[in-house]
Write a protein that holds these residues in place. Structure first.
Motif, mmCIF file in Angstrom:
data_model
loop_
_atom_site.group_PDB
_atom_site.id
_atom_site.type_symbol
_atom_site.label_atom_id
_atom_site.label_comp_id
_atom_site.label_asym_id
_atom_site.label_seq_id
_atom_site.Cartn_x
_atom_site.Cartn_y
_atom_site.Cartn_z
ATOM 1 N N ILE A 86 -13.080 47.370 42.219
ATOM 2 C CA ILE A 86 -12.921 47.553 40.766
ATOM 3 C C ILE A 86 -13.518 48.905 40.353
ATOM 4 C CG2 ILE A 86 -13.840 46.724 38.550
ATOM 5 C CD1 ILE A 86 -13.085 43.891 39.446
ATOM 6 N N ILE A 87 -14.692 49.232 40.866
ATOM 7 C CA ILE A 87 -15.319 50.521 40.550
ATOM 8 C C ILE A 87 -14.413 51.671 41.000
ATOM 9 C CG2 ILE A 87 -17.235 52.067 41.164
ATOM 10 C CD1 ILE A 87 -18.922 49.395 41.502
ATOM 11 N N ALA A 88 -13.813 51.532 42.175
ATOM 12 C CA ALA A 88 -12.950 52.585 42.728
ATOM 13 C C ALA A 88 -11.622 52.676 41.985
ATOM 14 C CB ALA A 88 -12.709 52.317 44.206
ATOM 15 N N GLY A 89 -11.297 51.648 41.175
ATOM 16 C CA GLY A 89 -10.029 51.646 40.459
ATOM 17 C C GLY A 89 -8.888 51.064 41.288
ATOM 18 N N ASP A 90 -9.201 50.525 42.456
ATOM 19 C CA ASP A 90 -8.166 49.928 43.299
ATOM 20 C C ASP A 90 -7.698 48.589 42.742
ATOM 21 O OD1 ASP A 90 -8.457 52.084 44.929
ATOM 22 O OD2 ASP A 90 -9.793 51.089 46.372
ATOM 23 N N ILE A 91 -8.583 47.932 41.993
ATOM 24 C CA ILE A 91 -8.220 46.705 41.275
ATOM 25 C C ILE A 91 -8.456 47.000 39.792
ATOM 26 C CG2 ILE A 91 -8.899 44.308 40.822
ATOM 27 C CD1 ILE A 91 -9.610 44.109 43.816
ATOM 28 N N PRO A 92 -7.456 46.748 38.941
ATOM 29 C CA PRO A 92 -7.596 47.079 37.525
ATOM 30 C C PRO A 92 -8.642 46.215 36.830
ATOM 31 C CG PRO A 92 -5.450 46.038 37.954
ATOM 32 C CD PRO A 92 -6.136 46.187 39.272
ATOM 33 N N SER A 93 -9.270 46.779 35.803
ATOM 34 C CA SER A 93 -10.245 46.026 35.016
ATOM 35 C C SER A 93 -10.269 46.597 33.606
ATOM 36 C CB SER A 93 -11.641 46.135 35.654
ATOM 37 O OG SER A 93 -12.082 47.481 35.628
ATOM 38 N N ALA A 94 -10.763 45.792 32.691
ATOM 39 C CA ALA A 94 -10.885 46.234 31.295
ATOM 40 C C ALA A 94 -12.256 46.880 31.128
ATOM 41 C CB ALA A 94 -10.718 45.047 30.355
ATOM 42 N N LYS A 95 -12.284 48.196 31.269
ATOM 43 C CA LYS A 95 -13.549 48.933 31.243
ATOM 44 C C LYS A 95 -14.154 48.948 29.840
ATOM 45 C CE LYS A 95 -13.861 53.622 31.611
ATOM 46 N NZ LYS A 95 -13.945 54.925 32.331
ATOM 47 N N VAL A 96 -15.460 48.736 29.799
ATOM 48 C CA VAL A 96 -16.196 48.789 28.533
ATOM 49 C C VAL A 96 -17.096 50.024 28.495
ATOM 50 C CG1 VAL A 96 -17.974 47.600 27.180
ATOM 51 C CG2 VAL A 96 -16.142 46.283 28.253
ATOM 52 N N TYR A 97 -17.640 50.373 29.653
ATOM 53 C CA TYR A 97 -18.606 51.478 29.728
ATOM 54 C C TYR A 97 -18.675 51.956 31.174
ATOM 55 C CZ TYR A 97 -23.029 54.011 29.762
ATOM 56 O OH TYR A 97 -23.993 54.980 29.932
ATOM 57 N N GLU A 98 -18.911 53.265 31.322
ATOM 58 C CA GLU A 98 -19.104 53.804 32.666
ATOM 59 C C GLU A 98 -19.986 55.034 32.586
ATOM 60 O OE1 GLU A 98 -15.492 55.125 34.594
ATOM 61 O OE2 GLU A 98 -16.475 55.209 36.558
ATOM 62 N N ASP A 99 -20.895 55.185 33.533
ATOM 63 C CA ASP A 99 -21.601 56.455 33.717
ATOM 64 C C ASP A 99 -21.774 56.672 35.220
ATOM 65 O OD1 ASP A 99 -23.879 55.033 34.575
ATOM 66 O OD2 ASP A 99 -24.818 55.079 32.593
ATOM 67 N N ASP A 100 -22.618 57.610 35.614
ATOM 68 C CA ASP A 100 -22.750 57.928 37.045
ATOM 69 C C ASP A 100 -23.271 56.749 37.858
ATOM 70 O OD1 ASP A 100 -21.901 60.415 36.493
ATOM 71 O OD2 ASP A 100 -23.862 61.392 36.631
ATOM 72 N N LEU A 101 -24.020 55.866 37.201
ATOM 73 C CA LEU A 101 -24.735 54.825 37.937
ATOM 74 C C LEU A 101 -24.163 53.426 37.781
ATOM 75 C CD1 LEU A 101 -28.381 55.988 37.114
ATOM 76 C CD2 LEU A 101 -27.158 56.298 39.266
ATOM 77 N N VAL A 102 -23.550 53.166 36.624
ATOM 78 C CA VAL A 102 -23.103 51.791 36.370
ATOM 79 C C VAL A 102 -21.671 51.755 35.842
ATOM 80 C CG1 VAL A 102 -25.480 51.184 35.746
ATOM 81 C CG2 VAL A 102 -23.797 51.481 33.947
ATOM 82 N N TYR A 103 -21.080 50.567 35.949
ATOM 83 C CA TYR A 103 -19.737 50.299 35.449
ATOM 84 C C TYR A 103 -19.801 48.947 34.741
ATOM 85 C CZ TYR A 103 -14.617 50.023 35.510
ATOM 86 O OH TYR A 103 -13.300 49.949 35.143
ATOM 87 N N ALA A 104 -19.154 48.848 33.577
ATOM 88 C CA ALA A 104 -19.137 47.591 32.833
ATOM 89 C C ALA A 104 -17.699 47.274 32.443
ATOM 90 C CB ALA A 104 -20.019 47.687 31.588
ATOM 91 N N PHE A 105 -17.342 46.000 32.577
ATOM 92 C CA PHE A 105 -15.956 45.583 32.329
ATOM 93 C C PHE A 105 -15.937 44.122 31.906
ATOM 94 C CE2 PHE A 105 -15.450 43.256 36.421
ATOM 95 C CZ PHE A 105 -16.567 43.736 37.090
ATOM 96 N N ARG A 106 -14.815 43.717 31.286
ATOM 97 C CA ARG A 106 -14.727 42.350 30.768
ATOM 98 C C ARG A 106 -14.451 41.353 31.897
ATOM 99 N NH1 ARG A 106 -15.328 43.049 25.484
ATOM 100 N NH2 ARG A 106 -14.643 45.095 24.751
#
Ligand code: 5GP
Ligand code: ZN
Length: 113
Positions: A8-28
């Motif tokens: 999901i982080i790599a974008g290989d599986i789609p997700s509903a992104k809420v927030y992203e920075d260099d260290l973290v990823y947030a999605f629904r």
């Protein structure tokens, strides 16, 4: 690596992104348990809370700071919310990549089941 959340982080599986920075990823969460149900994960693969050490644990503080930001953006900061980490089988962890559930938008029961 065969890890769902790394994909999901790599974008290989789609997700509903809420927030992203260099260290973290947030999605629904795909199966929301509350009107707001967001997963906040480190980009670094850490398999569970059991793998946290003095060397990598600063990410947890950053995740909580990001959570406070997301709560404001989602309009749940004043009403309140819950941040949950499930660790291991008894904790109910199904995806072996450290993640924090942010649940809000309704009154939540306690104690958990
Ligand atoms: P755990 O049970 O490990 O604490 O939480 C895993 C969470 O990941 C569950 O709430 C589940 O609904 C969510 N989940 C599992 N697969 C996917 C997926 O492919 N996409 C998204 N957005 N969430 C997922
Ligand atoms: Zn991973």
């Amino acid at each position: 690596m065969n890890c769902l959340f790394c994909k999901i982080i790599a974008g290989d599986i789609p997700s509903a992104k809420v927030y992203e920075d260099d260290l973290v990823y947030a999605f629904r969460d795909i199966e929301p348990q509350a009107p707001v149900h967001i997963l906040i994960i480190p980009k670094e693969h850490i398999s569970s809370a059991n793998e946290l050490t003095d060397e990598n644990a600063s990410i947890v503080g950053h995740i909580f700071a990001v959570a406070a930001k997301i709560a404001k953006d989602e309009g749940i900061a004043d009403g309140g919310y819950r941040i949950v980490n499930n660790c291991g089988d008894d904790g109910g962890q199904t995806v072996k990549h450290l993640h924090f559930h942010m649940l809000g938008g309704r009154s939540l029961a306690w104690p958990p089941g």
